[in-house]
Design a protein around this motif. Structure first.
Motif, PDB file in Angstrom:
ATOM      1  N   GLN A 144       0.797  -1.225   0.000  1.00  7.52           N
ATOM      2  CA  GLN A 144       0.000   0.000   0.000  1.00  7.52           C
ATOM      3  C   GLN A 144       0.833   1.281   0.000  1.00  7.52           C
ATOM      4  O   GLN A 144       0.263   2.365  -0.097  1.00  7.52           O
ATOM      5  CB  GLN A 144      -0.923   0.032   1.219  1.00  7.52           C
ATOM      6  N   ALA A 145       2.156   1.194   0.104  1.00  6.05           N
ATOM      7  CA  ALA A 145       2.957   2.404   0.324  1.00  6.05           C
ATOM      8  C   ALA A 145       3.773   2.843  -0.880  1.00  6.05           C
ATOM      9  O   ALA A 145       4.633   3.704  -0.757  1.00  6.05           O
ATOM     10  CB  ALA A 145       3.879   2.194   1.525  1.00  6.05           C
ATOM     11  N   MET A 146       3.552   2.261  -2.037  1.00  2.34           N
ATOM     12  CA  MET A 146       4.276   2.677  -3.239  1.00  2.34           C
ATOM     13  C   MET A 146       3.917   4.124  -3.599  1.00  2.34           C
ATOM     14  O   MET A 146       2.745   4.500  -3.494  1.00  2.34           O
ATOM     15  CB  MET A 146       3.916   1.756  -4.401  1.00  2.34           C
ATOM     16  N   PRO A 147       4.860   4.970  -4.016  1.00  2.32           N
ATOM     17  CA  PRO A 147       6.260   4.683  -4.339  1.00  2.32           C
ATOM     18  C   PRO A 147       7.240   4.904  -3.185  1.00  2.32           C
ATOM     19  O   PRO A 147       8.434   4.955  -3.398  1.00  2.32           O
ATOM     20  CB  PRO A 147       6.539   5.701  -5.451  1.00  2.32           C
TER      21      PRO A 147
ATOM     22  N   SER B 295      12.648  -1.332  -2.900  1.00  2.00           N
ATOM     23  CA  SER B 295      13.010  -0.060  -3.517  1.00  2.00           C
ATOM     24  C   SER B 295      11.963   0.968  -3.090  1.00  2.00           C
ATOM     25  O   SER B 295      11.161   0.722  -2.199  1.00  2.00           O
ATOM     26  CB  SER B 295      13.076  -0.198  -5.043  1.00  2.00           C
ATOM     27  N   GLY B 296      11.966   2.120  -3.737  1.00  6.70           N
ATOM     28  CA  GLY B 296      11.044   3.185  -3.359  1.00  6.70           C
ATOM     29  C   GLY B 296      11.787   4.332  -2.697  1.00  6.70           C
ATOM     30  O   GLY B 296      12.952   4.207  -2.320  1.00  6.70           O
TER      31      GLY B 296
ATOM     32  N   THR C 189      -1.264  12.347  -3.774  1.00  9.09           N
ATOM     33  CA  THR C 189      -1.124  12.561  -5.211  1.00  9.09           C
ATOM     34  C   THR C 189      -0.024  11.691  -5.799  1.00  9.09           C
ATOM     35  O   THR C 189      -0.197  11.078  -6.861  1.00  9.09           O
ATOM     36  CB  THR C 189      -0.820  14.046  -5.493  1.00  9.09           C
ATOM     37  N   SER C 190       1.104  11.617  -5.122  1.00 11.22           N
ATOM     38  CA  SER C 190       2.237  10.834  -5.616  1.00 11.22           C
ATOM     39  C   SER C 190       1.884   9.361  -5.722  1.00 11.22           C
ATOM     40  O   SER C 190       2.251   8.686  -6.696  1.00 11.22           O
ATOM     41  CB  SER C 190       3.457  11.019  -4.707  1.00 11.22           C
ATOM     42  N   ARG C 191       1.142   8.827  -4.758  1.00  9.63           N
ATOM     43  CA  ARG C 191       0.798   7.411  -4.778  1.00  9.63           C
ATOM     44  C   ARG C 191      -0.252   7.115  -5.844  1.00  9.63           C
ATOM     45  O   ARG C 191      -0.219   6.059  -6.489  1.00  9.63           O
ATOM     46  CB  ARG C 191       0.332   6.954  -3.393  1.00  9.63           C
ATOM     47  N   ILE C 192      -1.190   8.034  -6.054  1.00 11.04           N
ATOM     48  CA  ILE C 192      -2.175   7.853  -7.115  1.00 11.04           C
ATOM     49  C   ILE C 192      -1.467   7.770  -8.469  1.00 11.04           C
ATOM     50  O   ILE C 192      -1.679   6.844  -9.257  1.00 11.04           O
ATOM     51  CB  ILE C 192      -3.197   9.009  -7.132  1.00 11.04           C
TER      52      ILE C 192
ATOM     53  N   TYR D  18       1.664   7.180  -9.243  1.00  8.73           N
ATOM     54  CA  TYR D  18       2.567   6.035  -9.386  1.00  8.73           C
ATOM     55  C   TYR D  18       1.784   4.759  -9.670  1.00  8.73           C
ATOM     56  O   TYR D  18       2.148   3.973 -10.556  1.00  8.73           O
ATOM     57  CB  TYR D  18       3.410   5.870  -8.126  1.00  8.73           C
ATOM     58  N   ASN D  19       0.699   4.546  -8.948  1.00 10.43           N
ATOM     59  CA  ASN D  19      -0.054   3.306  -9.118  1.00 10.43           C
ATOM     60  C   ASN D  19      -0.835   3.274 -10.429  1.00 10.43           C
ATOM     61  O   ASN D  19      -1.016   2.203 -11.011  1.00 10.43           O
ATOM     62  CB  ASN D  19      -0.975   3.087  -7.915  1.00 10.43           C
ATOM     63  N   ILE D  20      -1.293   4.406 -10.905  1.00 10.85           N
ATOM     64  CA  ILE D  20      -1.893   4.456 -12.238  1.00 10.85           C
ATOM     65  C   ILE D  20      -0.860   4.041 -13.282  1.00 10.85           C
ATOM     66  O   ILE D  20      -1.141   3.255 -14.193  1.00 10.85           O
ATOM     67  CB  ILE D  20      -2.429   5.877 -12.536  1.00 10.85           C
TER      68      ILE D  20
END
Length: 251
Positions: free
Chosen positions: A33-36, A47-48, A183-186, A188-190
């Motif tokens: 759940q914590a990407m990126p 990584s990340g 925003t960053s996680r949205i 990245y996951n898209i």
């Protein structure tokens, strides 16, 4: 005199470095759940943004023990004490164990967005625009500024386990559901799910969830010399531009 001070500072740094390197670091990672910020693979590679920062801090003569758990279980482990000299990431905004002992300097500033399907006519301007929407939120995470609206029934929440589930709900309920997340996680996951951002509307949600900094979070009982070493190394990475380079790889 200047030369003497320089030599003493070098010796002091070496002592701190030696003390730090003689310890094992127990690094706690949120699964899936914590990407990126934290990325894990099926073969247990890490990584990340946060994981790369930890690896850069302990680039030489270190031992990093990785502990990967679902978010709620990780928090439970840390609240009960965790492994000695543990580190993860956190923020004053999150409270609890992720705010008890933070690095001297932040590593990133997060913002939140509200995501909707491109076929939705939803435009966010104020609270009235979201009163009839189902808020899709990630299971396990707290949203303190949203909670009062959830508690009094102004916001209807729907918890999901991951980003794939959130995107599927937006596809199935384009007029009724919105997804709120960093925003960053949205983004990245898209990207990693081979979706197109043009399939969605991404709108700033800082009016309800203001931007805030995140830090490295330490064991409240961490060895003081080790914590000093980490903070010093973090400052060096920031001065050299390495932190920015790491962030730019993912965002």
């Amino acid at each position: 005199m200047k030369r003497f001070i320089s030599i003493m500072l070098t010796i002091q740094l070496c002592i701190v470095s030696f003390t730090a390197n003689s310890e094992s670091i127990n690094y706690y990672v949120i699964a899936k759940q914590a990407m990126p910020f934290q990325i894990t693979t099926s073969d247990n590679q890490h990584s990340g943004i946060v994981s790369d920062i930890i690896a850069a801090i302990f680039i030489d003569n270190y031992t990093i023990n990785y502990h990967t758990y679902p978010f709620n279980r990780m928090i439970s482990k840390l609240k009960s004490g965790g492994e000695k000299n543990w580190v993860t990431y956190g923020s004053p905004n999150w409270g609890s164990v992720q705010a008890a002992n933070l690095s001297d300097h932040p590593i990133y500033t997060v913002s939140h967005s509200i995501l909707s399907n491109i076929n939705s006519n939803f435009v966010y301007q104020d609270l009235n625009d979201i009163s009839d929407k189902v808020f899709v939120l990630l299971h396990g995470f707290d949203y303190p500024t949203l909670q009062p609206y959830i508690d009094n029934g102004e916001i209807q929440e729907l918890r999901v386990k991951d980003y794939s589930a959130a995107f599927r709900i937006l596809d199935k309920m384009p007029q009724d559901a919105v997804f709120v997340e960093m925003t960053s996680r949205i983004k990245y996951n898209i990207k990693i799910q081979s979706r197109d951002l043009k399939q969605f509307k991404l709108q700033d949600f800082s009016a309800l969830i203001p931007s805030y900094p995140i830090y490295l979070a330490f064991d409240p009982n961490m060895d003081s010399a080790l914590q000093q070493f980490i903070n010093q190394q973090l400052a060096v990475l920031a001065d050299k531009g390495t932190l920015t380079d790491i962030i730019n790889q993912y965002i």
